[in-house]
Design a protein around this motif. Structure first.
Motif, mmCIF file in Angstrom:
data_model
loop_
_atom_site.group_PDB
_atom_site.id
_atom_site.type_symbol
_atom_site.label_atom_id
_atom_site.label_comp_id
_atom_site.label_asym_id
_atom_site.label_seq_id
_atom_site.Cartn_x
_atom_site.Cartn_y
_atom_site.Cartn_z
ATOM 1 N N GLY A 122 29.830 20.996 -22.265
ATOM 2 C CA GLY A 122 28.954 21.990 -22.881
ATOM 3 C C GLY A 122 28.831 21.795 -24.379
ATOM 4 O O GLY A 122 27.753 21.984 -24.954
ATOM 5 N N LEU A 123 29.931 21.396 -25.015
ATOM 6 C CA LEU A 123 29.912 21.118 -26.447
ATOM 7 C C LEU A 123 28.930 19.997 -26.766
ATOM 8 O O LEU A 123 28.138 20.083 -27.715
ATOM 9 N N GLY A 124 28.956 18.944 -25.945
ATOM 10 C CA GLY A 124 28.008 17.854 -26.166
ATOM 11 C C GLY A 124 26.570 18.305 -26.021
ATOM 12 O O GLY A 124 25.709 17.963 -26.842
ATOM 13 N N GLY A 125 26.294 19.095 -24.974
ATOM 14 C CA GLY A 125 24.933 19.597 -24.785
ATOM 15 C C GLY A 125 24.477 20.489 -25.925
ATOM 16 O O GLY A 125 23.319 20.435 -26.353
ATOM 17 N N GLY A 126 25.388 21.309 -26.440
ATOM 18 C CA GLY A 126 25.035 22.182 -27.557
ATOM 19 C C GLY A 126 24.701 21.406 -28.817
ATOM 20 O O GLY A 126 23.918 21.866 -29.651
ATOM 21 N N LEU A 127 25.302 20.213 -28.965
ATOM 22 C CA LEU A 127 25.019 19.403 -30.143
ATOM 23 C C LEU A 127 23.670 18.703 -30.067
ATOM 24 O O LEU A 127 23.000 18.534 -31.085
ATOM 25 N N PHE A 128 23.248 18.280 -28.854
ATOM 26 C CA PHE A 128 22.001 17.497 -28.813
ATOM 27 C C PHE A 128 20.774 18.302 -28.390
ATOM 28 O O PHE A 128 19.642 17.833 -28.540
ATOM 29 N N ASP A 129 20.932 19.506 -27.879
ATOM 30 C CA ASP A 129 19.806 20.232 -27.290
ATOM 31 C C ASP A 129 18.731 20.579 -28.325
ATOM 32 O O ASP A 129 17.608 20.056 -28.283
ATOM 33 N N ALA A 130 19.036 21.462 -29.261
ATOM 34 C CA ALA A 130 18.048 21.847 -30.273
ATOM 35 C C ALA A 130 17.680 20.685 -31.204
ATOM 36 O O ALA A 130 16.501 20.529 -31.549
ATOM 37 N N PRO A 131 18.626 19.849 -31.654
ATOM 38 C CA PRO A 131 18.232 18.700 -32.482
ATOM 39 C C PRO A 131 17.239 17.768 -31.787
ATOM 40 O O PRO A 131 16.378 17.174 -32.444
ATOM 41 N N LYS A 132 17.352 17.631 -30.464
ATOM 42 C CA LYS A 132 16.389 16.799 -29.731
ATOM 43 C C LYS A 132 14.980 17.375 -29.851
ATOM 44 O O LYS A 132 14.012 16.638 -30.090
ATOM 45 N N ASN A 133 14.852 18.698 -29.704
ATOM 46 C CA ASN A 133 13.535 19.323 -29.871
ATOM 47 C C ASN A 133 13.037 19.193 -31.298
ATOM 48 O O ASN A 133 11.839 18.988 -31.541
ATOM 49 N N ALA A 134 13.953 19.326 -32.266
ATOM 50 C CA ALA A 134 13.564 19.165 -33.669
ATOM 51 C C ALA A 134 13.084 17.738 -33.930
ATOM 52 O O ALA A 134 12.124 17.523 -34.682
ATOM 53 N N ALA A 135 13.733 16.750 -33.305
ATOM 54 C CA ALA A 135 13.310 15.361 -33.474
ATOM 55 C C ALA A 135 11.925 15.139 -32.879
ATOM 56 O O ALA A 135 11.094 14.431 -33.458
#
Length: 403
Positions: free
Chosen positions: A114-127
């Motif tokens: 879950g920690l990994g998903g929390g790190l890439f989820d919103a940044p992926k949309n921002a990218a």
């Protein structure tokens, strides 16, 4: 009078193709192992179903909670480092799951995933927003959503095939997929430097929370995400009641299959004819109507017809919601706004899982089978009205492009 310059055609760049491909890998890897957790630990090892439910719930809570901050951190350091770190941490989490032999170990592994998903989820949309022109963002978000749906379809099939070799093998294979996704993005995604003068982190979240227009938009969307969870709860229970446990395959296959085949052409059709905010309200109304109609169905075929309407609505909500979020975010705070928007998914998803089952139970006990479905339709109608109110001051795509 000078004519406006014609819109540039949408031709995905290397960075955009990398994000689309990585999204397919991420969703495929996730659904290759998560559905097997219940099968392995409950069916094969005899663990209590409640304990595995705790594991899955804790993973979702960890991911959704951290997503709020992951987007804000992306505004400070750029999205690429966080996406790559998130993929690597999820690789470790899924690998650890494969070796879990006790509940505390499985809980720790799920928190790490879950920690990994929390790190890439919103940044992926921002990218995605950063590497895409504003007039093309709806289509880009649609393509990434289609890739995710393809992963959702293929992941469980691959996971089920690997389960014959053992759960550990399936978990290690799913973990390796995130390494591939990280490699793809490391090669294709440029380092996107933070924009604007406002610092990221908590400062960016405070700006998003104080933005009255965006705050209303986010809170009203809680109602939609309450409805979007019902495919896993109320709709699944209805399908099993009508056609037995085997009904879940056609149910999910139809929903994901329609999204893969129809989402992009449907979005292009709607995009040419109506404004983004109008499309979002109409999509929520379609979801609400389909849930209301489900209360009157008496055959599995009728239910599938309602699920088709439900899917048409849900496949429009994601790209339009993400496009509006990017449009509302000030320069340099796109990650913070995507992170803050995760609150609606977290609250709506958590409440929806509880409300769906509770309404079904209440309807059964009170001999009112229409109660859950009409209540859910009412929530959807109120959400559509709330969105129309919340978005009344949102600029159109043309206005936003001219700002």
């Amino acid at each position: 009078m000078t004519r406006p310059a014609p819109a540039l055609p949408f031709r995905p760049s290397g960075a955009q193709l990398g994000l689309i491909g990585a999204n397919f890998l991420m969703w495929g890897g996730f659904f290759a192992v998560i559905p097997l957790v219940t099968v392995h630990f409950v069916e094969e090892l005899g663990w209590a179903a409640a304990s595995v439910g705790l594991v899955l719930g804790l993973r979702q809570l960890t991911q959704q909670g951290l997503t709020v901050f992951g987007g804000a951190w992306a505004d400070r350091v750029g999205p690429k480092p966080l996406i790559l770190a998130g993929c690597l941490i999820r690789t470790l989490g899924f690998t650890w799951m494969g070796f879990a032999g006790s509940l505390p170990v499985l809980l720790a592994a799920s928190v790490l995933a879950g920690l990994g998903g929390g790190l890439f989820d919103a940044p992926k949309n921002a990218a995605i927003a950063a590497v895409t022109r504003p007039e093309h963002r709806t289509r880009m978000f649609s393509l990434t959503s289609i890739a995710g749906n393809l992963g959702m379809v293929t992941g469980p099939l691959i996971g089920a095939a690997l389960l014959g070799l053992g759960f550990r093998t399936a978990a290690l294979a799913a973990a390796s997929v995130y390494l591939v996704a990280a490699a793809v993005l490391a090669a294709t995604l440029p380092h996107l430097k933070p924009e604007g003068a406002v610092a990221g982190g908590l400062a960016g979240l405070r700006v998003a929370a104080r933005d009255r227009r965006f705050r209303r938009f986010t809170l009203v969307l809680v109602g939609y995400f309450l409805l979007s969870t019902q495919l896993n709860v109320a709709v699944t229970l209805k399908a099993v009641a009508l056609a037995g446990p085997g009904a879940t395959g056609p149910l999910y296959g139809l929903s994901a299959g329609l999204a893969v085949v129809l989402q992009y052409p449907l979005l292009r059709f709607v995009e040419r004819r109506v404004r983004t905010r109008v499309a979002l309200v109409a999509a929520v109304l379609a979801v609400a109507t389909s849930l209301g109609l489900m209360g009157f169905v008496t055959t599995f075929g009728q239910l599938l017809a309602c699920v088709a309407l439900y899917s048409l609505g849900t496949m429009l909500v994601y790209p339009t919601q993400q496009t509006l979020t990017a449009r509302l975010a000030p320069a340099g705070l796109t990650g913070s706004y995507f992170g803050f928007s995760a609150i609606s998914l977290g609250l709506g998803g958590a409440v929806g899982n509880v409300v769906g089952g509770t309404l079904i139970d209440l309807g059964t006990r009170a001999s009112l089978p229409l109660l859950p479905w009409l209540t859910l339709m009412g929530v959807g109608l109120l959400t559509a009205l709330g969105l129309r109110w919340a978005l009344r001051e949102v600029p159109t795509r043309e206005q936003a492009a001219g700002e």
